[in-house]
Design a protein around this motif. Structure first.
Motif, PDB file in Angstrom:
ATOM      1  N   LYS A 340     -31.815   1.438  17.202  1.00 21.10           N
ATOM      2  CA  LYS A 340     -32.064   3.044  16.579  1.00 21.10           C
ATOM      3  C   LYS A 340     -32.728   3.106  15.641  1.00 21.10           C
ATOM      4  O   LYS A 340     -32.078   2.628  14.645  1.00 21.10           O
ATOM      5  N   TYR A 413     -33.193  11.609  20.207  1.00 19.47           N
ATOM      6  CA  TYR A 413     -32.186  12.424  19.589  1.00 19.47           C
ATOM      7  C   TYR A 413     -31.712  13.295  18.624  1.00 19.47           C
ATOM      8  O   TYR A 413     -33.001  12.951  18.208  1.00 19.47           O
ATOM      9  N   ASP A 415     -29.949  15.133  15.641  1.00 19.64           N
ATOM     10  CA  ASP A 415     -28.543  15.639  14.206  1.00 19.64           C
ATOM     11  C   ASP A 415     -27.526  17.137  14.885  1.00 19.64           C
ATOM     12  O   ASP A 415     -26.900  17.464  14.868  1.00 19.64           O
ATOM     13  N   ASN A 465     -22.098   9.153  21.632  1.00 15.59           N
ATOM     14  CA  ASN A 465     -22.463   8.550  20.926  1.00 15.59           C
ATOM     15  C   ASN A 465     -21.217   8.445  19.277  1.00 15.59           C
ATOM     16  O   ASN A 465     -20.831   9.874  19.313  1.00 15.59           O
TER      17      ASN A 465
HETATM   18  C1  GAL Z   1     -26.630  10.373  11.677  1.00 19.73           C
HETATM   19  C2  GAL Z   1     -27.512  10.263  13.133  1.00 19.73           C
HETATM   20  C3  GAL Z   1     -25.981   9.699  13.602  1.00 19.73           C
HETATM   21  C4  GAL Z   1     -25.240   8.245  13.265  1.00 19.73           C
HETATM   22  C5  GAL Z   1     -24.695   9.379  11.968  1.00 19.73           C
HETATM   23  C6  GAL Z   1     -24.600   7.389  10.978  1.00 19.73           C
HETATM   24  O1  GAL Z   1     -28.201  10.386  10.848  1.00 19.73           O
HETATM   25  O2  GAL Z   1     -27.764  11.030  13.482  1.00 19.73           O
HETATM   26  O3  GAL Z   1     -26.592   9.358  15.193  1.00 19.73           O
HETATM   27  O4  GAL Z   1     -26.241   7.064  13.547  1.00 19.73           O
HETATM   28  O5  GAL Z   1     -26.431   9.337  10.926  1.00 19.73           O
HETATM   29  O6  GAL Z   1     -24.836   7.286   9.555  1.00 19.73           O
END
Ligand code: GAL
Length: 695
Positions: A340, A413, A415, A465
């Motif tokens: 990812k 995906y 945030d 998630n």
């Molecule tokens: C974000 C991401 C989340 C998670 C997180 C972990 O930016 O979009 O899914 O992985 O970081 O720090």
């Protein structure tokens, strides 16, 4: 214009740059598939295209009619029909408004005038889609005393068609030339041609279509294994387990070395694999000084750091070899199924060192501007190539993407988290070869969780998630209480409903695998906006809260804000409720009631729908027990594809087809062709109105 394949033309204007999406394209044009689509011509209006090169850059103008609808530009979370809007193609994780910027904007659009256009550049480009009128066009407008409504706020901001002919302006500052590619046909055909030009839709492994669960960032090896056991014990189907930043000995930026929380990663991976899980690893592209290959990468990275880490120049083969070689040896060869790639999306919003400036220079000759639009694309290309080298498909995730990515089995995906916007993304992403995941993350209530799970089950990637919570969200959605192991009052009910929906996802796998195989073979996206299949129906042009899922399902999700009621629109024809069998006549709107544990899904009349007995996971030995549901009457057919579900043999045509057919009299038969082992057994048939199991 030069014709380069059936239905595809190229025009070189000025002096184009060298490092462009086509330069880096991994696959070759799928000429045979394009050939089989037959003849097609471009609309005559394109012959009046103009361009001008100035000190600023290059500008192209194309005429646009007053009735034209425009779609595409990659992931667009805020709007679907782009006629009358300006789109800025700039990767940005936090776009402040509906500007066109997103995690994955693409310089590709498709027009209802009968063509698609791709501008081959990684530069920030602006597309003015009929927003502009040249001086003089309005000179004879002399009426006075306008009606008062013209000044109301809603009238001012409403979507308006114009009475005068307009222009599309493509403005690329910084470039002295551009190569344009044109794809002939209606919306669906032009999209298919763009995808086939990219190299065709991806070959997705069957396991990638199952349920994904990303575990709590603070989990160690013991907790990861115990959660994996819990899912099997509690019959929650999960195919892919994702680890978050905590697996690195340093993350933000990354060492790519296991932290002390994971003392024996090979054993853990082996145990998870033996339980049917694929393992996915979170990462950044930004390389921390303690990483083993930091020194090697130093000369092949950009002139600015991100989070104290190097930015690899993925446009340079040496950088790819160093970064890729490390991944190959340490992860791919050790059974890790995918990655990812997080936060590669040019954040404007976060303070401090979240991104590199546009002025960054890279050894390949790219600058920061180009690299922002390219980094997610080039990463996908690299990782996909490494898995392919080992004869495998990956299914991975990425947070920025863009041009010509259809051949990469990566899910996009975000945030950002508006459920309504996530649903719109489902309709918009499919125009440009992107697979969008409306992942379930934090939820404000159990009802919110159910609504989001319902949507995600009918999406390209069924992902939960849970990186913020150690226990599954169906036990507790509140982060603080989840951390304290306190369950919600109705946790058993939420668990039951989630189990039911996640199992339904597993039942849908053979159906969905066919949709993805069609994507690979014909370029038709597995998840589509209604306008792609129903272009002739005027209402379809604006529908962005419903979408098509595979061959014959139409999905109308509800969000928490909708409560238990929403308006739906169905295209002409009869539609059968997937869950209740109720028949609705299309060509009109309905107000539908759906409890929080219900999602309105409709099956197209005439469909044959395969539904499997749910399995907890998929591996190379899975044989699906499939029941065929038959909707309506008349001739119909559905093709199931059988292969090893994970390797590359299908690319050489090494797969079975199992064709299920219904004849005029309603008799259903099936025929297998090919030599692969059987992966589906037809275990039953369900005909509307007939008793269960009756043939
Ligand atoms: C974000 C991401 C989340 C998670 C997180 C972990 O930016 O979009 O899914 O992985 O970081 O720090």
């Amino acid at each position: 214009m030069e014709q380069i394949a059936k239905g595809v033309w190229k025009a070189v204007l000025g002096e184009p740059e060298e490092l462009t999406p086509v330069y880096f394209r991994e696959g070759s044009i799928r000429s045979e598939a394009l050939e089989s689509m037959g003849e097609a011509n471009l609309p005559e209006a394109l012959s009046r295209l103009h361009y001008e090169v100035t000190v600023r850059g290059i500008t192209v103008t194309i005429s646009m009619s007053t009735t034209e609808d425009i779609y595409g530009f990659g992931l667009q979370l805020k709007s679907l029909n782009q006629a009358g809007r300006k789109r800025r193609i700039r990767v940005n994780s936090d776009p402040p408004a509906d500007t066109g910027e997103s995690h994955a904007p693409a310089p590709f659009y498709v027009s209802s005038a009968g063509y698609g256009l791709f501008a081959d550049t990684f530069r920030y480009a602006d597309f003015y889609m009929g927003t502009s009128v040249r001086k003089g066009v309005s000179a004879d407008k002399r009426e006075v005393n306008q009606k008062h409504e013209e000044f109301s706020e809603s009238a001012l901001y409403a979507f308006k068609r114009t009475s005068e002919e307009r222009e599309i302006i493509i403005d690329i500052p910084g470039a002295k030339g551009i190569t344009l590619y044109f794809f002939a046909g209606n919306i669906s055909e032009a999209v298919r041609r763009y995808n086939l030009f990219s190299g065709g839709g991806c070959l997705m492994p069957m396991w990638g279509l199952g349920v994904w669960y990303r575990i709590y960032g603070g989990s160690d090896q013991v907790k990861a294994l115990s959660l994996a056991e819990e899912f099997r014990r509690e019959q929650i189907p999960v195919s892919v387990l994702g680890l978050e930043p905590g697996w690195h000995s340093h993350s933000y930026s990354c060492t790519y070395q296991w932290s002390s929380m994971f003392p024996d990663p090979d054993r853990m991976t082996g145990e998870l694999r033996s339980k049917g899980y694929q393992v996915n690893l979170w990462e950044h592209a930004f390389v921390y000084p303690a990483a083993e290959f930091y020194d090697d990468l130093l000369p092949y990275s950009g002139s600015y750091e991100v989070w104290n880490g190097l930015v690899p120049d993925f446009a340079d083969p040496s950088a790819c070899e160093i970064f890729g070689g490390y991944h190959e040896k340490n992860f791919i060869e050790k059974g890790i199924g995918g990655f990812k790639l997080d936060e590669c999306d040019n954040s404007d919003y976060n303070p401090s060192n979240w991104s590199f400036p546009d002025s960054t220079s890279f050894p390949s000759g790219m600058d920061g501007e180009q690299m922002h639009n390219a980094i997610g694309v080039l990463y996908q290309k690299l990782l996909n190539r490494l898995y392919r080298k080992h004869g495998k498909r990956t299914a991975s995730q990425v947070r920025s993407s863009g041009a010509l990515v259809a051949p990469y089995p990566f899910f996009l995906y975000s945030d950002l988290y508006g459920h309504r916007d996530f649903i719109r993304g489902m309709a918009s992403a499919g125009f440009s070869g992107l697979l969008w995941s409306p992942e379930v993350r934090s939820c404000v209530s159990g009802e919110d969780l159910l609504r989001r799970v319902e949507t995600v089950v009918f999406s390209p990637q069924a992902l939960l998630n849970c990186w913020r919570i150690p226990n599954p969200p169906w036990k507790q959605v509140d982060t603080a209480k989840n951390l304290a192991d306190e369950w919600m009052e109705n946790s058993e009910y939420y668990t039951e409903v989630c189990r039911r929906y996640l199992s339904l996802r597993m039942s849908l796998l053979p159906y969905l695998y066919s949709a993805y195989m069609e994507y690979y073979l014909t370029g038709r996206p597995p998840v589509r906006a209604l306008v792609m299949d129903y272009e002739k129906e005027e209402r379809a042009a604006q529908i962005d809260s419903e979408y098509l899922f595979g061959d014959s399902l139409l999905v109308c999700p509800l969000t928490l804000e909708d409560g238990t009621e929403r308006t739906i629109w169905l295209p002409e024809g009869r539609w059968h409720s997937f869950f209740t069998g109720e028949i609705l006549e299309g060509g009109r709107e309905y107000t539908i009631h759906a409890d929080y544990d219900e999602i309105p899904v409709y099956v197209k009349d005439g469909a044959l729908l395969p539904l499997a007995q749910p399995v907890p996971y998929v591996d190379e030995n899975t044989v699906f027990q499939v029941r065929i549901r038959s909707y309506g009457s008349g001739e119909g057919s559905f093709i199931l594809y059988e292969d090893d579900f994970t390797g590359l043999a299908a690319e050489k045509g090494d797969y079975n087809t199992l064709t299920v057919t219904r004849d005029q009299a309603g008799k259903i038969t099936w025929k297998r062709e090919g030599k692969e082992p059987e992966r589906y057994q037809i275990a039953g048939l369900w005909k509307e109105g007939a008793a269960d199991g009756e043939m």
